[in-house]
Design an enzyme around this catalytic site. Sequence first.
Site, PDB file in Angstrom:
ATOM      1  N   GLU A   1       0.804  -1.222   0.000  1.00 56.85           N
ATOM      2  CA  GLU A   1       0.000   0.000   0.000  1.00 56.85           C
ATOM      3  C   GLU A   1       0.842   1.280   0.000  1.00 56.85           C
ATOM      4  O   GLU A   1       0.939   1.986   1.017  1.00 56.85           O
ATOM      5  CB  GLU A   1      -0.960   0.006   1.190  1.00 56.85           C
ATOM      6  CG  GLU A   1      -2.017  -1.066   1.087  1.00 56.85           C
ATOM      7  CD  GLU A   1      -3.094  -0.961   2.165  1.00 56.85           C
ATOM      8  OE1 GLU A   1      -2.869  -0.296   3.180  1.00 56.85           O
ATOM      9  OE2 GLU A   1      -4.168  -1.557   1.971  1.00 56.85           O
TER      10      GLU A   1
ATOM     11  N   GLU B   1      -6.051  -8.117  -0.163  1.00 57.47           N
ATOM     12  CA  GLU B   1      -6.580  -8.100   1.206  1.00 57.47           C
ATOM     13  C   GLU B   1      -8.083  -7.900   1.136  1.00 57.47           C
ATOM     14  O   GLU B   1      -8.550  -6.957   0.509  1.00 57.47           O
ATOM     15  CB  GLU B   1      -5.975  -6.944   2.009  1.00 57.47           C
ATOM     16  CG  GLU B   1      -4.481  -7.062   2.217  1.00 57.47           C
ATOM     17  CD  GLU B   1      -3.923  -5.883   3.032  1.00 57.47           C
ATOM     18  OE1 GLU B   1      -4.679  -5.244   3.781  1.00 57.47           O
ATOM     19  OE2 GLU B   1      -2.730  -5.600   2.888  1.00 57.47           O
TER      20      GLU B   1
HETATM   21  C1  GAL Z   1      -4.093  -2.648   5.194  1.00 55.13           C
HETATM   22  C2  GAL Z   1      -2.640  -3.026   5.263  1.00 55.13           C
HETATM   23  C3  GAL Z   1      -2.442  -4.287   6.079  1.00 55.13           C
HETATM   24  C4  GAL Z   1      -3.153  -4.166   7.382  1.00 55.13           C
HETATM   25  C5  GAL Z   1      -4.595  -3.874   7.113  1.00 55.13           C
HETATM   26  C6  GAL Z   1      -5.436  -3.763   8.343  1.00 55.13           C
HETATM   27  O1  GAL Z   1      -4.288  -1.339   4.789  1.00 55.13           O
HETATM   28  O2  GAL Z   1      -2.126  -3.230   3.975  1.00 55.13           O
HETATM   29  O3  GAL Z   1      -1.072  -4.504   6.272  1.00 55.13           O
HETATM   30  O4  GAL Z   1      -2.578  -3.146   8.136  1.00 55.13           O
HETATM   31  O5  GAL Z   1      -4.717  -2.678   6.426  1.00 55.13           O
HETATM   32  O6  GAL Z   1      -6.782  -3.612   8.004  1.00 55.13           O
END
Ligand code: GAL
Length: 668
Positions: A142, A311
């Site tokens: 990110e 994710e």
């Molecule tokens: C994302 C990030 C992850 C984790 C996640 C938590 O933005 O890439 O590493 O922190 O959020 O929701």
Amino acid sequence: MKIGTYYYPEQWPENQWERDFDRMAEMGLQIVHMGEFAWFTMEPEPGKFRFEWLERCLEMARAREMDVILCTPTAAPPVWLVQQHPDILPTAEDGTRDRFGGRRHYTPTSSAMREAAVRIVTALAEKFGGHPSVVGWQIDNEYSSKDMSRLGFDQGAETQSAFRQWLRAKYGSIESLNRAWGNQFWNQYYTDFDQILIPPTREPRYGNPHQNLDASRFWSRAFADFNKLQADILKKHVGQRWITTNFMPFHLDVDPGAIAPDVSLMAWDSYPITGWVRSPTNDEYRMGDPANISFTHDLMASYHGRWGLLELQPGHVNWSGYPVLPYPNVIRLWIWTALAHGAEFVTTYRFRQPRFGIELFHEGLVEPDGVTPSPGGEQFVHVIDELKQIDKAKWNAGADNFDPDSTVGLLFDFEQLWWYETLPQAKRWSQPHWVRLWYQAAARRGLRVKVLHPKQPWPAGLKLVVAPGMQMVDDADVQQLHEFVGGGGHLVLTCRTALMDRNGQLWEGKLAHPILDMIGAEIEAYDSLPEECWGEVEMDAKKYPWGVWGDLLYAAEGTKVLAKYSNQFYAGAAAVTQCKRAKGGSTTYCGVHGEAAFVDALVERLATQIGLKGQSPPLPSRVQVIRRGPYHVLLNYLDTQVVAPAAKGARFLVGTRRVEPAGVAIWE
Ligand code: GAL
């Protein structure tokens, strides 16, 4: 169509790794990501690499026939690097340096950071580039400024000099920069590039907005260069495996288009429910916005075709301030939404909920005990099971059966987001919201959306293209629009189109003069109302509220008026016009920023006029039906039951004809 998860072995006792891998395998997970944020564990001292632990984990994955996505760890530079080279840390506006701790404490322009990144990525790629379990690589995590603020640009010396260098390359001479930035305004002339500073934020604070726009462009380029540095190393070692990085939706620090040429697959991170939508209803608050989610899926698909969801929110998150309890089964709905939009895989952050650290309230697929599935974990398992009903070859064969009769092109230009952020003019204007309204209107009619980019070729045969709020244009953009309409296409332009050139300067001419020809109308004036205040616009004898922006149009002879304002002193003024063009094409100019009901009605009208056939009959808002090969996938983002518009005798592979709230049905 594999399903998987991030796993951070370095965060758990070594004697639990085998058990954790067993649990992942028992749950049917087919992909595991590793290495993200583990720089220190990989390189505890400069140049001393420790990969045995990772190698063992890769073998554990291999033994269970799980695919591995390896991540480069550069989002979390180790303490020794910061100590040796404090200049890798971002510098704030007041000159203070950031400090070690957390993650993203680096600036992409730092030469020490770049050198250290080259070293670790080379070592990692040499070691594991050819590992049979590794299917792809994720670079960093990110990309964004340290505090994820939408605004901040690093103020350090290396960033200043990189900004100047970028400006030199872009403008060649200081005179041409002075012109592009309109520096005659308040005598802001520069005589040398070395006098220029990168502004601290995207907000100009009554400074020079053109400078802020260039700063946004440069900053995105700086991350793209940093990404390319890593991608080029990986390419030498990883053979046919894909390379990606994970984007956040509409996040202003990087334009995914700047990175797309250097990666082979696009990917993003989806956290649909944050509680930030102050909506008391179950569906908005607990399920998220399907248009928001699906737009980004289709945006990712628009670059190379290949994309994945890295994710996906597995349950509660720790960072939103409103830990919304997800609607029952909605995570399953999100997984199917991604797959239906063509995701090659769906993975989640993270396998085990952590016991410590800032994210200790962040759910995973299993509880901190490493064994007990969370509700999200159960839904992942459920989908893994349901996927067995789907014939992958059939699903994929129908993947890109582009059908111009059931597709809408939606023109999206990332640069416009920066400019609206820097110079909003109307506080209520949100370009992401405006784009989503058009997306949603098409989706609920069962139309597929193809996200288009300016200056890229658009698929031949496309009948309807919507270009919402393309405020800055150049000759090539206008030419592309002209050609589309001239070739018989139906084009929808909206308020705030072609008001300026790509430097953000108004024309020496009428408002929107490059498109006036095309739209057969003129803009006499515009209006905007404050929050919670609504004007009225009437179309086909029905009234709709509007408040964000309204152009008062003057239609030329031969141009039809489709909608008019129906209150205020300008009642009767045209709000939407349409004119026919050669070869049966047309241009519709939607001068009013209406809300969902209005945009839905206009898209409905146009689709009927043009003869677009949805892949399903019109659906309630928040419901989508998507075709993949012989399959129909219904995604219900309502907290009421809907009946699937399936033919008699359709065979249901997932769900039933009566689709429960937050439910999914797939039939053949
Ligand atoms: C994302 C990030 C992850 C984790 C996640 C938590 O933005 O890439 O590493 O922190 O959020 O929701």
